[in-house]
Design a protein around this motif. Structure first.
Motif, PDB file in Angstrom:
ATOM      1  N   UNK A  70      41.964  54.147  50.590  1.00  0.00           N
ATOM      2  CA  UNK A  70      41.308  55.327  50.044  1.00  0.00           C
ATOM      3  C   UNK A  70      42.192  55.938  48.955  1.00  0.00           C
ATOM      4  N   UNK A  71      41.576  56.285  47.847  1.00  0.00           N
ATOM      5  CA  UNK A  71      42.301  56.795  46.689  1.00  0.00           C
ATOM      6  C   UNK A  71      41.650  58.057  46.163  1.00  0.00           C
ATOM      7  N   UNK A  72      42.502  58.932  45.607  1.00  0.00           N
ATOM      8  CA  UNK A  72      41.985  60.042  44.818  1.00  0.00           C
ATOM      9  C   UNK A  72      41.777  59.548  43.391  1.00  0.00           C
ATOM     10  N   UNK A 112      32.636  53.534  46.743  1.00  0.00           N
ATOM     11  CA  UNK A 112      33.189  52.257  47.204  1.00  0.00           C
ATOM     12  C   UNK A 112      33.235  51.261  46.051  1.00  0.00           C
ATOM     13  N   UNK A 113      34.382  50.607  45.884  1.00  0.00           N
ATOM     14  CA  UNK A 113      34.542  49.599  44.846  1.00  0.00           C
ATOM     15  C   UNK A 113      35.019  48.291  45.467  1.00  0.00           C
ATOM     16  N   UNK A 114      34.577  47.192  44.885  1.00  0.00           N
ATOM     17  CA  UNK A 114      35.054  45.880  45.277  1.00  0.00           C
ATOM     18  C   UNK A 114      36.171  45.468  44.335  1.00  0.00           C
ATOM     19  N   UNK A 115      37.336  45.185  44.898  1.00  0.00           N
ATOM     20  CA  UNK A 115      38.503  44.793  44.108  1.00  0.00           C
ATOM     21  C   UNK A 115      38.698  43.289  44.243  1.00  0.00           C
ATOM     22  N   UNK A 116      38.663  42.583  43.120  1.00  0.00           N
ATOM     23  CA  UNK A 116      38.874  41.135  43.122  1.00  0.00           C
ATOM     24  C   UNK A 116      40.351  40.813  42.985  1.00  0.00           C
ATOM     25  N   UNK A 117      40.790  39.804  43.725  1.00  0.00           N
ATOM     26  CA  UNK A 117      42.178  39.368  43.672  1.00  0.00           C
ATOM     27  C   UNK A 117      42.184  37.842  43.576  1.00  0.00           C
ATOM     28  N   UNK A 118      43.038  37.300  42.696  1.00  0.00           N
ATOM     29  CA  UNK A 118      43.050  35.853  42.474  1.00  0.00           C
ATOM     30  C   UNK A 118      44.459  35.289  42.625  1.00  0.00           C
ATOM     31  N   UNK A 119      44.495  34.008  42.968  1.00  0.00           N
ATOM     32  CA  UNK A 119      45.767  33.300  43.145  1.00  0.00           C
ATOM     33  C   UNK A 119      45.498  31.804  43.017  1.00  0.00           C
ATOM     34  N   UNK A 120      46.252  31.151  42.157  1.00  0.00           N
ATOM     35  CA  UNK A 120      46.140  29.694  41.934  1.00  0.00           C
ATOM     36  C   UNK A 120      44.696  29.257  41.701  1.00  0.00           C
ATOM     37  N   UNK A 121      43.977  30.030  40.910  1.00  0.00           N
ATOM     38  CA  UNK A 121      42.614  29.661  40.546  1.00  0.00           C
ATOM     39  C   UNK A 121      41.563  30.032  41.572  1.00  0.00           C
ATOM     40  N   UNK A 122      41.959  30.559  42.708  1.00  0.00           N
ATOM     41  CA  UNK A 122      41.018  30.977  43.744  1.00  0.00           C
ATOM     42  C   UNK A 122      40.869  32.500  43.715  1.00  0.00           C
ATOM     43  N   UNK A 123      39.731  32.993  44.211  1.00  0.00           N
ATOM     44  CA  UNK A 123      39.477  34.439  44.189  1.00  0.00           C
ATOM     45  C   UNK A 123      38.865  34.905  45.497  1.00  0.00           C
ATOM     46  N   UNK A 124      39.251  36.111  45.900  1.00  0.00           N
ATOM     47  CA  UNK A 124      38.627  36.781  47.032  1.00  0.00           C
ATOM     48  C   UNK A 124      38.559  38.264  46.696  1.00  0.00           C
ATOM     49  N   UNK A 125      38.131  39.108  47.613  1.00  0.00           N
ATOM     50  CA  UNK A 125      37.980  40.530  47.302  1.00  0.00           C
ATOM     51  C   UNK A 125      38.121  41.380  48.552  1.00  0.00           C
ATOM     52  N   UNK A 126      38.351  42.667  48.331  1.00  0.00           N
ATOM     53  CA  UNK A 126      38.346  43.653  49.407  1.00  0.00           C
ATOM     54  C   UNK A 126      37.810  44.957  48.835  1.00  0.00           C
ATOM     55  N   UNK A 127      37.439  45.888  49.710  1.00  0.00           N
ATOM     56  CA  UNK A 127      36.832  47.132  49.267  1.00  0.00           C
ATOM     57  C   UNK A 127      37.787  48.310  49.418  1.00  0.00           C
ATOM     58  N   UNK A 128      37.721  49.227  48.463  1.00  0.00           N
ATOM     59  CA  UNK A 128      38.450  50.489  48.529  1.00  0.00           C
ATOM     60  C   UNK A 128      37.468  51.614  48.205  1.00  0.00           C
ATOM     61  N   UNK A 129      37.842  52.829  48.571  1.00  0.00           N
ATOM     62  CA  UNK A 129      37.006  53.990  48.311  1.00  0.00           C
ATOM     63  C   UNK A 129      37.776  54.977  47.441  1.00  0.00           C
ATOM     64  N   UNK A 130      37.165  55.398  46.352  1.00  0.00           N
ATOM     65  CA  UNK A 130      37.761  56.408  45.473  1.00  0.00           C
ATOM     66  C   UNK A 130      37.075  57.744  45.764  1.00  0.00           C
ATOM     67  N   UNK A 131      37.896  58.723  46.147  1.00  0.00           N
ATOM     68  CA  UNK A 131      37.395  60.043  46.527  1.00  0.00           C
ATOM     69  C   UNK A 131      37.530  60.989  45.339  1.00  0.00           C
ATOM     70  N   UNK A 132      36.504  61.801  45.139  1.00  0.00           N
ATOM     71  CA  UNK A 132      36.522  62.774  44.057  1.00  0.00           C
ATOM     72  C   UNK A 132      37.412  63.950  44.473  1.00  0.00           C
ATOM     73  N   UNK A 133      38.708  63.769  44.275  1.00  0.00           N
ATOM     74  CA  UNK A 133      39.650  64.791  44.694  1.00  0.00           C
ATOM     75  C   UNK A 133      41.042  64.471  44.213  1.00  0.00           C
ATOM     76  N   UNK A 134      42.033  65.191  44.751  1.00  0.00           N
ATOM     77  CA  UNK A 134      43.411  64.967  44.347  1.00  0.00           C
ATOM     78  C   UNK A 134      44.327  65.954  45.026  1.00  0.00           C
TER      79      UNK A 134
END
Length: 211
Positions: A70-72, A112-134
């Motif tokens: 979770x991120x601001x 909610x955002x899907x973050x893509x991550x790659x390594x040696x030509x392969x890719x996968x993803x995970x989700x994070x949430x950006x909160x309207x705040x700080x």
């Protein structure tokens, strides 16, 4: 192709032999073609073959999510705790915690955002949430719900003076909820909030700054 350790035996017509470790010619080898390949080798007009196996990544998956999901708004992505599992063509796997590449991440796009991550030509993803705040103090955070028009301030201690990080929504904030634990309301915190109709102030607040 690394031929270190390769030894060829040359057989002569008189029944003698000679071992050679260099001076031979190695034919075509494709390091990007996974699996077993026969490699051609030639010496003094005579040739033979030997087999090599090229191992490559065939899959990538998330083993453990990052500690922070979770991120601001405006925060940089933090991959601490992220572990990926790499699958290889020979059936083996390897867990990695660095060396990967994080694709596009927009910390100003809430939800909610899907973050893509790659390594040696392969890719996968995970989700994070950006909160309207700080942050609005050493130990205070704010969150604005655009659907309800409610700004909530929580935590402990004093609010920063002359700091209004929520000013972008000054014309849409209709209600402010300051939770127990906040001790000071910063100067000019809600100046020019023309549509603000209610402010809930807890008993823990002992000081209100100038407007």
């Amino acid at each position: 192709l690394d031929t270190t350790g390769l030894t060829l035996t040359l057989n002569y017509s008189n029944g003698t032999t000679k071992d050679v470790t260099d001076g031979f010619y190695v034919g075509w080898f494709d390091p990007w073609m996974y699996g077993t390949q026969s490699v051609f080798v030639e010496y003094e007009g005579y040739s033979t073959f030997f087999d090599v196996t090229v191992i490559g990544a065939t899959g990538l998956s998330v083993k453990t999510l990052p500690e922070k999901t979770e991120y601001f708004r405006g925060e940089y992505i933090d991959t601490k705790g992220l572990t990926l599992t790499v699958s290889y063509s020979n059936g083996t796997t390897k867990d990695i915690t660095d060396g990967f590449y994080i694709d596009w991440f927009d910390s100003y796009m809430t939800g909610v955002q899907t973050v893509n991550v790659s390594y040696e030509g392969m890719m996968t993803s995970f989700e994070v949430t950006v909160i309207n705040g700080g942050y609005c103090g050493d130990n205070l955070t704010w969150v604005y719900d655009e659907m309800t028009g409610v700004l909530t301030i929580s935590g402990t201690g004093a609010m920063s003076d002359w700091s209004s990080p929520w000013y972008e929504w000054s014309h849409s904030i209709t209600s402010v909820v300051i939770e127990e634990g906040v001790t000071n309301i910063g100067a000019n915190a809600f100046a020019s909030f023309y549509n603000l109709s209610t402010v809930s102030i807890p008993e823990s607040v002992t000081y209100i700054g100038a407007s």
